[in-house]
Design a protein around this motif. Sequence first.
Motif, mmCIF file in Angstrom:
data_model
loop_
_atom_site.group_PDB
_atom_site.id
_atom_site.type_symbol
_atom_site.label_atom_id
_atom_site.label_comp_id
_atom_site.label_asym_id
_atom_site.label_seq_id
_atom_site.Cartn_x
_atom_site.Cartn_y
_atom_site.Cartn_z
ATOM 1 N N SER A 39 23.553 -21.625 3.206
ATOM 2 C CA SER A 39 24.607 -20.759 3.724
ATOM 3 C C SER A 39 24.068 -19.710 4.684
ATOM 4 C CB SER A 39 25.315 -20.055 2.566
ATOM 5 O OG SER A 39 26.279 -19.159 3.061
ATOM 6 N N GLU A 40 24.671 -19.635 5.841
ATOM 7 C CA GLU A 40 24.321 -18.573 6.791
ATOM 8 C C GLU A 40 24.715 -17.200 6.264
ATOM 9 O OE1 GLU A 40 25.747 -19.077 10.744
ATOM 10 O OE2 GLU A 40 24.922 -21.087 10.931
ATOM 11 N N ASP A 41 25.642 -17.171 5.302
ATOM 12 C CA ASP A 41 26.087 -15.900 4.741
ATOM 13 C C ASP A 41 24.944 -15.118 4.105
ATOM 14 O OD1 ASP A 41 28.626 -16.567 5.502
ATOM 15 O OD2 ASP A 41 29.344 -17.010 3.490
ATOM 16 N N TYR A 42 23.896 -15.815 3.711
ATOM 17 C CA TYR A 42 22.797 -15.167 3.005
ATOM 18 C C TYR A 42 21.502 -15.166 3.800
ATOM 19 C CZ TYR A 42 26.189 -15.756 -0.657
ATOM 20 O OH TYR A 42 27.341 -15.725 -1.380
ATOM 21 N N SER A 43 21.557 -15.575 5.041
ATOM 22 C CA SER A 43 20.335 -15.618 5.841
ATOM 23 C C SER A 43 19.922 -14.204 6.247
ATOM 24 C CB SER A 43 20.541 -16.481 7.083
ATOM 25 O OG SER A 43 21.531 -15.916 7.911
ATOM 26 N N SER B 263 14.106 -7.708 8.697
ATOM 27 C CA SER B 263 14.574 -8.016 7.343
ATOM 28 C C SER B 263 13.704 -9.071 6.689
ATOM 29 C CB SER B 263 16.020 -8.511 7.384
ATOM 30 O OG SER B 263 16.878 -7.487 7.787
ATOM 31 N N LEU B 264 13.293 -10.055 7.478
ATOM 32 C CA LEU B 264 12.431 -11.109 6.963
ATOM 33 C C LEU B 264 11.086 -10.523 6.515
ATOM 34 C CD1 LEU B 264 12.442 -14.604 8.457
ATOM 35 C CD2 LEU B 264 10.334 -13.677 7.576
ATOM 36 N N GLN B 265 10.517 -9.651 7.339
ATOM 37 C CA GLN B 265 9.252 -8.998 7.002
ATOM 38 C C GLN B 265 9.400 -8.140 5.743
ATOM 39 O OE1 GLN B 265 6.281 -9.405 8.093
ATOM 40 N NE2 GLN B 265 6.325 -10.019 10.214
ATOM 41 N N GLU B 266 10.517 -7.430 5.631
ATOM 42 C CA GLU B 266 10.762 -6.585 4.466
ATOM 43 C C GLU B 266 10.852 -7.439 3.202
ATOM 44 O OE1 GLU B 266 14.243 -3.751 2.609
ATOM 45 O OE2 GLU B 266 14.156 -3.961 4.779
ATOM 46 N N SER C 286 19.831 -6.978 -2.218
ATOM 47 C CA SER C 286 21.254 -6.702 -2.428
ATOM 48 C C SER C 286 21.833 -5.863 -1.293
ATOM 49 C CB SER C 286 21.470 -5.975 -3.752
ATOM 50 O OG SER C 286 21.130 -6.819 -4.819
ATOM 51 N N ARG C 287 21.038 -4.951 -0.760
ATOM 52 C CA ARG C 287 21.511 -4.132 0.377
ATOM 53 C C ARG C 287 21.652 -4.989 1.636
ATOM 54 N NH1 ARG C 287 17.901 -0.464 -1.857
ATOM 55 N NH2 ARG C 287 16.278 -1.037 -0.371
ATOM 56 N N ARG C 288 20.751 -5.948 1.819
ATOM 57 C CA ARG C 288 20.802 -6.792 3.022
ATOM 58 C C ARG C 288 21.915 -7.830 2.964
ATOM 59 N NH1 ARG C 288 15.173 -6.661 2.344
ATOM 60 N NH2 ARG C 288 15.255 -8.639 1.228
ATOM 61 N N MET C 289 22.267 -8.299 1.781
ATOM 62 C CA MET C 289 23.213 -9.397 1.658
ATOM 63 C C MET C 289 24.592 -9.097 2.255
ATOM 64 S SD MET C 289 23.388 -12.083 -1.399
ATOM 65 C CE MET C 289 21.608 -12.106 -1.373
ATOM 66 N N PRO C 290 25.213 -7.957 1.968
ATOM 67 C CA PRO C 290 26.522 -7.695 2.587
ATOM 68 C C PRO C 290 26.454 -7.659 4.118
ATOM 69 C CG PRO C 290 26.135 -6.175 0.778
ATOM 70 C CD PRO C 290 24.848 -6.913 1.028
#
Length: 109
Positions: free
Chosen positions: A47-51, A57-60, A92-96
């Motif tokens: 799902s792109e919704d969770y990318s 963000s990837l580094q974090e 969780s902060r990044r997901m929304p």
Amino acid sequence: VLEGSAPDADAFLRLDIQVHIGVARLTGNPLFVAMLTFVHEKILASSEDYSLPNQESLQESLGGLTEVVDAIAAGDMVRAQLAAVAHIQASSRRMPIAQKRSQRHKESA
């Protein structure tokens, strides 16, 4: 795998799945392993919704995973628990944000 250069999103996703399922296996709880496997392989990976929205963000996320793995490898379960909680909170902060970005993309298509 990802050191020394900007992480590749596909390579990161494969590593992410392996790390999460590997850590779950360390618990000895087969239900937890099955649940995490389902969530990562069937939902998050498809799902792109969770990318992750960008390299930052990837580094974090990679940094958070590295902290968890390093603490486990050192046998420091308190540090591992704190690192896992911090990683989950950051995710969780990044997901929304990722979900909103995906929804905007779907609406404009």
